[in-house]
Design a protein around this motif. Structure first.
Motif, short mmCIF file in Angstrom:
data_model
loop_
_atom_site.label_atom_id
_atom_site.label_comp_id
_atom_site.label_asym_id
_atom_site.label_seq_id
_atom_site.Cartn_x
_atom_site.Cartn_y
_atom_site.Cartn_z
N ALA A 1 -0.85 2.73 -13.13
CA ALA A 1 -1.66 1.52 -12.93
C ALA A 1 -0.86 0.43 -12.23
O ALA A 1 -1.36 -0.23 -11.32
N ALA A 2 0.40 0.24 -12.64
CA ALA A 2 1.23 -0.80 -12.02
C ALA A 2 1.47 -0.49 -10.54
O ALA A 2 1.39 -1.38 -9.69
N LEU A 3 1.74 0.77 -10.24
CA LEU A 3 1.95 1.14 -8.84
C LEU A 3 0.67 0.95 -8.02
O LEU A 3 0.72 0.48 -6.88
N HIS A 4 -0.46 1.31 -8.61
CA HIS A 4 -1.73 1.14 -7.91
C HIS A 4 -2.05 -0.34 -7.69
O HIS A 4 -2.43 -0.74 -6.57
N LEU A 5 -1.91 -1.14 -8.71
CA LEU A 5 -2.23 -2.57 -8.60
C LEU A 5 -1.37 -3.29 -7.57
O LEU A 5 -1.81 -4.25 -6.94
N HIS A 6 -0.13 -2.84 -7.41
CA HIS A 6 0.81 -3.51 -6.51
C HIS A 6 1.17 -2.64 -5.32
O HIS A 6 2.24 -2.79 -4.73
N ARG A 7 0.25 -1.77 -4.94
CA ARG A 7 0.50 -0.81 -3.87
C ARG A 7 0.77 -1.47 -2.52
O ARG A 7 1.43 -0.89 -1.67
N ASP A 8 0.30 -2.69 -2.31
CA ASP A 8 0.51 -3.37 -1.04
C ASP A 8 1.80 -4.17 -1.00
O ASP A 8 2.15 -4.72 0.05
N HIS A 9 2.50 -4.25 -2.11
CA HIS A 9 3.77 -4.98 -2.14
C HIS A 9 4.84 -4.16 -1.41
O HIS A 9 4.91 -2.94 -1.58
N PRO A 10 5.67 -4.79 -0.60
CA PRO A 10 6.71 -4.03 0.14
C PRO A 10 7.64 -3.22 -0.77
O PRO A 10 8.05 -2.12 -0.40
N HIS A 11 7.97 -3.75 -1.94
CA HIS A 11 8.82 -2.98 -2.86
C HIS A 11 8.13 -1.70 -3.31
O HIS A 11 8.76 -0.64 -3.40
N THR A 12 6.84 -1.78 -3.62
CA THR A 12 6.11 -0.60 -4.07
C THR A 12 6.02 0.43 -2.95
O THR A 12 6.24 1.63 -3.17
N ALA A 13 5.70 -0.03 -1.76
CA ALA A 13 5.62 0.89 -0.62
C ALA A 13 6.95 1.59 -0.39
O ALA A 13 7.00 2.81 -0.18
N ALA A 14 8.03 0.83 -0.45
CA ALA A 14 9.36 1.41 -0.26
C ALA A 14 9.69 2.40 -1.37
O ALA A 14 10.24 3.48 -1.13
N TYR A 15 9.33 2.06 -2.58
CA TYR A 15 9.59 2.91 -3.75
C TYR A 15 8.86 4.25 -3.65
O TYR A 15 9.39 5.29 -4.02
N LEU A 16 7.66 4.24 -3.10
CA LEU A 16 6.84 5.44 -3.01
C LEU A 16 7.18 6.34 -1.83
O LEU A 16 6.71 7.47 -1.75
N ARG A 17 7.99 5.85 -0.91
CA ARG A 17 8.28 6.64 0.28
C ARG A 17 9.09 7.90 -0.01
O ARG A 17 9.02 8.86 0.74
N GLU A 18 9.89 7.86 -1.06
CA GLU A 18 10.73 9.02 -1.35
C GLU A 18 10.57 9.39 -2.83
O GLU A 18 11.35 8.98 -3.69
N LEU A 19 9.56 10.17 -3.10
CA LEU A 19 9.20 10.50 -4.48
C LEU A 19 10.33 11.15 -5.26
O LEU A 19 10.47 10.92 -6.46
N GLU A 20 11.13 11.96 -4.61
CA GLU A 20 12.18 12.70 -5.31
C GLU A 20 13.32 11.82 -5.78
O GLU A 20 14.16 12.25 -6.55
N ARG A 21 13.37 10.59 -5.32
CA ARG A 21 14.48 9.70 -5.69
C ARG A 21 14.02 8.47 -6.47
O ARG A 21 14.74 7.48 -6.54
N MET A 22 12.82 8.53 -7.03
CA MET A 22 12.33 7.40 -7.82
C MET A 22 13.23 7.17 -9.03
O MET A 22 13.75 8.12 -9.61
#
Length: 177
Positions: A94-115
């Motif tokens: 939910a937190a990732l979805h709600l803040h999906r447009d934030h640059p930090h969230t976008a950067a965080y989601l770019r590399e799933l294997e290194r979250m």
């Protein structure tokens, strides 16, 4: 009880599928606009180079913090481990979805294997609610997950943040055990 565990697993799988879809859209947008492969770099995509950490000029690593109620796994609640873990999954998604447009969230989601996620424990509902109030007052983006239909607060998930920006609000909480 087995059906309940399966439902929680399905909910977590759906959340992961949603995140994978977000990543596909983000990668497609990057390939279209930049004409380059976003995975060609050796450094993790979720490191932000704009802001350098105070120590040594290293890029900041993004972390998603979750604070989960410990008392849910103890009497009188005695929730099974899977049900408690599912609360963290719901809150994180939910937190990732709600803040999906934030640059930090976008950067965080770019590399799933290194979250990076850090799961902390709050002893009870009151402590969790107090943390939610503090985060709200300090304008820290988060989601307080409310289990339905009980309307019971179970977990707080912050959007991804550089550790230095939020650790002071979470230092009194220990790792979930």
């Amino acid at each position: 009880m087995m059906l309940e565990k399966e439902e929680h697993l399905v909910a977590c799988d759906r959340g992961l599928d949603f995140i994978k879809e977000l990543r596909k859209v983000d990668l497609k947008d990057q390939n279209t606009s930049a004409g380059t492969n976003p995975n060609s770099s050796n450094r993790p995509a979720f490191q932000l180079n704009r802001k350098m950490a105070a120590s040594g000029g290293e890029p900041q690593i993004l972390v998603q913090y979750l604070v989960l109620r410990k008392d849910l796994s103890q009497a009188p609640f005695s929730w099974p481990a899977g049900a408690v873990v599912a609360q963290a999954c719901h809150a994180a998604t939910a937190a990732l979805h709600l803040h999906r447009d934030h640059p930090h969230t976008a950067a965080y989601l770019r590399e799933l294997e290194r979250m990076r996620k850090v799961v902390l424990e709050a002893p009870d509902e009151t402590t969790l609610k107090l943390l939610a109030e503090t985060l709200q007052q300090k304008n820290i983006d988060h989601k307080l997950w409310m289990e339905q239909p009980e309307n019971m607060p179970t977990c707080i998930a912050l959007r991804s943040y550089p550790k230095e920006e939020v650790s002071r609000y979470l230092k009194k909480f220990r790792l979930f055990q």
